[in-house]
Scaffold this motif. Structure first.
Motif, PDB file in Angstrom:
ATOM      1  N   VAL A 292       0.841  -1.188   0.000  1.00 35.06           N
ATOM      2  CA  VAL A 292       0.000   0.000   0.000  1.00 35.06           C
ATOM      3  C   VAL A 292       0.883   1.247   0.000  1.00 35.06           C
ATOM      4  CG1 VAL A 292      -1.743   1.294   1.277  1.00 35.06           C
ATOM      5  CG2 VAL A 292      -1.864  -1.183   1.191  1.00 35.06           C
ATOM      6  N   LEU A 293       2.024   1.163   0.680  1.00 37.96           N
ATOM      7  CA  LEU A 293       2.994   2.262   0.724  1.00 37.96           C
ATOM      8  C   LEU A 293       4.099   1.983  -0.294  1.00 37.96           C
ATOM      9  CD1 LEU A 293       3.175   2.567   4.599  1.00 37.96           C
ATOM     10  CD2 LEU A 293       2.093   4.204   3.062  1.00 37.96           C
ATOM     11  N   ASP A 294       3.742   2.029  -1.558  1.00 36.68           N
ATOM     12  CA  ASP A 294       4.668   1.614  -2.613  1.00 36.68           C
ATOM     13  C   ASP A 294       5.927   2.466  -2.645  1.00 36.68           C
ATOM     14  OD1 ASP A 294       3.914   3.897  -4.812  1.00 36.68           O
ATOM     15  OD2 ASP A 294       2.132   3.163  -3.796  1.00 36.68           O
ATOM     16  N   ASP A 295       5.822   3.767  -2.347  1.00 35.32           N
ATOM     17  CA  ASP A 295       6.990   4.637  -2.434  1.00 35.32           C
ATOM     18  C   ASP A 295       8.010   4.324  -1.345  1.00 35.32           C
ATOM     19  OD1 ASP A 295       5.269   5.550  -0.458  1.00 35.32           O
ATOM     20  OD2 ASP A 295       4.934   7.512  -1.375  1.00 35.32           O
ATOM     21  N   ILE A 296       7.552   4.228  -0.098  1.00 37.23           N
ATOM     22  CA  ILE A 296       8.462   3.912   1.006  1.00 37.23           C
ATOM     23  C   ILE A 296       9.051   2.518   0.815  1.00 37.23           C
ATOM     24  CG2 ILE A 296       8.636   3.498   3.482  1.00 37.23           C
ATOM     25  CD1 ILE A 296       8.355   6.417   2.792  1.00 37.23           C
ATOM     26  N   ASP A 297       8.224   1.574   0.399  1.00 36.91           N
ATOM     27  CA  ASP A 297       8.705   0.201   0.271  1.00 36.91           C
ATOM     28  C   ASP A 297       9.705   0.041  -0.872  1.00 36.91           C
ATOM     29  OD1 ASP A 297       7.339  -0.718   2.458  1.00 36.91           O
ATOM     30  OD2 ASP A 297       5.598  -1.412   1.342  1.00 36.91           O
ATOM     31  N   VAL A 298       9.509   0.753  -1.980  1.00 39.23           N
ATOM     32  CA  VAL A 298      10.489   0.648  -3.061  1.00 39.23           C
ATOM     33  C   VAL A 298      11.800   1.300  -2.637  1.00 39.23           C
ATOM     34  CG1 VAL A 298      10.012   2.782  -4.379  1.00 39.23           C
ATOM     35  CG2 VAL A 298      10.737   0.734  -5.578  1.00 39.23           C
ATOM     36  N   ALA A 299      11.730   2.376  -1.849  1.00 40.41           N
ATOM     37  CA  ALA A 299      12.954   2.997  -1.330  1.00 40.41           C
ATOM     38  C   ALA A 299      13.697   2.027  -0.419  1.00 40.41           C
ATOM     39  CB  ALA A 299      12.620   4.285  -0.582  1.00 40.41           C
ATOM     40  N   ARG A 300      12.969   1.308   0.427  1.00 40.81           N
ATOM     41  CA  ARG A 300      13.607   0.351   1.329  1.00 40.81           C
ATOM     42  C   ARG A 300      14.217  -0.815   0.567  1.00 40.81           C
ATOM     43  NH1 ARG A 300       8.836   0.460   6.001  1.00 40.81           N
ATOM     44  NH2 ARG A 300       9.542   2.421   6.973  1.00 40.81           N
ATOM     45  N   VAL A 301      13.543  -1.273  -0.471  1.00 45.26           N
ATOM     46  CA  VAL A 301      14.093  -2.346  -1.299  1.00 45.26           C
ATOM     47  C   VAL A 301      15.397  -1.895  -1.951  1.00 45.26           C
ATOM     48  CG1 VAL A 301      13.732  -3.635  -3.450  1.00 45.26           C
ATOM     49  CG2 VAL A 301      11.910  -3.542  -1.740  1.00 45.26           C
ATOM     50  N   LEU A 302      15.418  -0.669  -2.442  1.00 46.22           N
ATOM     51  CA  LEU A 302      16.621  -0.139  -3.091  1.00 46.22           C
ATOM     52  C   LEU A 302      17.768   0.005  -2.094  1.00 46.22           C
ATOM     53  CD1 LEU A 302      14.862   2.516  -5.329  1.00 46.22           C
ATOM     54  CD2 LEU A 302      16.252   0.623  -6.181  1.00 46.22           C
ATOM     55  N   VAL A 303      17.469   0.521  -0.901  1.00 45.80           N
ATOM     56  CA  VAL A 303      18.515   0.675   0.118  1.00 45.80           C
ATOM     57  C   VAL A 303      19.064  -0.686   0.528  1.00 45.80           C
ATOM     58  CG1 VAL A 303      18.967   1.393   2.496  1.00 45.80           C
ATOM     59  CG2 VAL A 303      17.682   2.895   0.965  1.00 45.80           C
ATOM     60  N   ARG A 304      18.195  -1.680   0.676  1.00 48.00           N
ATOM     61  CA  ARG A 304      18.671  -3.032   1.004  1.00 48.00           C
ATOM     62  C   ARG A 304      19.590  -3.577  -0.088  1.00 48.00           C
ATOM     63  NH1 ARG A 304      13.043  -3.953   2.378  1.00 48.00           N
ATOM     64  NH2 ARG A 304      12.768  -3.776   4.644  1.00 48.00           N
ATOM     65  N   GLY A 305      19.357  -3.138  -1.314  1.00 44.25           N
ATOM     66  CA  GLY A 305      20.190  -3.577  -2.423  1.00 44.25           C
ATOM     67  C   GLY A 305      21.488  -2.807  -2.552  1.00 44.25           C
ATOM     68  N   GLY A 306      21.728  -1.883  -1.623  1.00 48.73           N
ATOM     69  CA  GLY A 306      22.973  -1.129  -1.637  1.00 48.73           C
ATOM     70  C   GLY A 306      22.909   0.173  -2.401  1.00 48.73           C
ATOM     71  N   TYR A 307      21.712   0.595  -2.801  1.00 50.14           N
ATOM     72  CA  TYR A 307      21.562   1.826  -3.567  1.00 50.14           C
ATOM     73  C   TYR A 307      21.224   2.992  -2.634  1.00 50.14           C
ATOM     74  CZ  TYR A 307      21.441  -1.597  -7.291  1.00 50.14           C
ATOM     75  OH  TYR A 307      21.759  -2.639  -8.127  1.00 50.14           O
ATOM     76  N   LYS A 308      21.560   4.192  -3.070  1.00 46.05           N
ATOM     77  CA  LYS A 308      21.429   5.368  -2.214  1.00 46.05           C
ATOM     78  C   LYS A 308      20.481   6.399  -2.832  1.00 46.05           C
ATOM     79  CE  LYS A 308      24.477   4.155   0.959  1.00 46.05           C
ATOM     80  NZ  LYS A 308      24.681   2.769   0.544  1.00 46.05           N
TER      81      LYS A 308
END
Length: 359
Positions: A223-239
């Protein structure tokens, strides 16, 4: 009670300090460099007939030399797809695709964006909500910011238009919450997903990073697609993180109390960790805003100090986001409205529909 009011002073002093820090350090798009990047704008549209004309006009006025626009007609029932096709007939860099019927286990927006991603060809994926209006230099300005910061993802927070009283009570809290709680420049360099901040209304993501992180499939039920995609990216090592977008983008999210309740009702309980997190936040808002207001009327000097501190934090946020300064004075009422929306979201989340779909 004096202990609670003293706690309120401490909390509100922290909120004000964080707001000032972020207002000073937040990235603002102001200078332009050579336009070396390219952008694929993904615009999910479900029953957006009333937005089509202004939306296409806004995107058609962008001055960047290298971008494409992909409108995703997400099974609209109001003729949105046909209206879009008519509106873009003389714009070869724009196209409309029709999303397949919503698949089980998916929320609507991630589903539509996943359909659009498969058609995108440029360096950066840019998600743009249909109610967002971009300034002509929006992409050019962000081209400069992305090159300067080297960010893998960046979310320019749009100016939030609020017209009715219910909008004015709740909409400024959107920016205020993260302006006063997250050190934005530090979060951009952090590897902690809990500090990840983004706003899907207007979000830039390096295409290679998004694909490597699993694309929108990684947040299919969010439901919180923006926050969750940011968290997925950070977990992947992206900033990446949030920057100020108030000069290059604007939006009016909701136009009535009914829309506000449905819009926030579908996401607030999830966003703040369910019932326990919502209760904790409601208590903080009560101690921070409601009690100081009540006891300042009763003549308490410490309550008055606490109230002035939290209003000052709202003023700083309003200046940063170009919103109405006078609405900062309504903060205690805004806090009560916010608590009401938290309760509503937790009690009625399962009964809320959005764009004709169950949440």
């Amino acid at each position: 009670m004096s202990a609670l009011l003293s706690l309120s002073v401490v909390i509100n002093a922290f909120l004000l300090s964080m707001a000032i820090f972020n207002a000073i350090t937040i990235i603002r798009p102001h200078t332009q460099s050579p336009q070396n990047l390219s952008f694929s704008l993904l615009v999910p549209c479900r029953n957006e007939a009333e937005n089509v004309t202004e939306l296409v006009s806004s995107l058609g006025a962008l001055d960047h030399p290298n971008f494409e626009v992909i409108f995703i007609d997400d099974n609209s029932t109001d003729g949105t797809g046909e209206l879009l096709r008519q509106a873009i007939s003389n714009r070869p860099y724009m196209k409309v695709i029709s999303a397949a019927p919503l698949s089980d286990g998916w929320m609507g927006k991630p589903w539509a964006l996943s359909q659009g991603l498969s058609h995108a060809t440029h360096d950066y994926i840019v998600t743009v909500d249909a109610d967002v209006r971009l300034a002509p230099d929006a992409l050019s300005a962000m081209d400069s910011v992305l090159q300067r910061t080297g960010s893998d993802f960046l979310s320019p927070y749009p100016s939030q238009s609020a017209v009715t009283m219910s909008e004015r009570l709740v909409q400024p809290l959107l920016q205020w919450t993260w302006m006063t709680t997250v050190p934005l420049r530090l979060a951009m360099r952090s590897s902690r997903p809990s500090l990840a901040v983004a706003n899907g209304q207007f979000l830039f993501v390096r295409r290679s990073a998004l694909v490597a992180a699993g694309g929108f499939n990684s947040i299919q039920s969010s439901v919180l697609d923006d926050i969750d995609v940011a968290r997925v990216l950070v977990r992947g090592g992206y900033k990446g993180g949030v920057c100020d977008g108030s000069t290059i983008a604007s939006t009016r999210m909701y136009t009535s109390l009914e829309e506000i309740r449905a819009g926030y009702g579908k996401s607030m309980s999830k966003g703040f960790g369910g019932a326990f997190g919502s209760l904790a936040l409601a208590l903080v808002m009560t101690v921070s805003a409601v009690l100081p207001f009540i006891y300042s009327i009763a003549g308490s000097s410490i309550a008055t100090a606490a109230l002035l501190l939290v209003i000052a934090s709202r003023v700083v946020s309003a200046i940063s986001s170009r919103s109405l300064l006078i609405d900062a004075l309504l903060h205690p009422i805004s806090a009560l409205f916010f608590i009401y929306l938290l309760i509503y979201s937790n009690l009625f989340h399962s009964k809320i529909t959005w764009k004709g779909r169950s949440i």
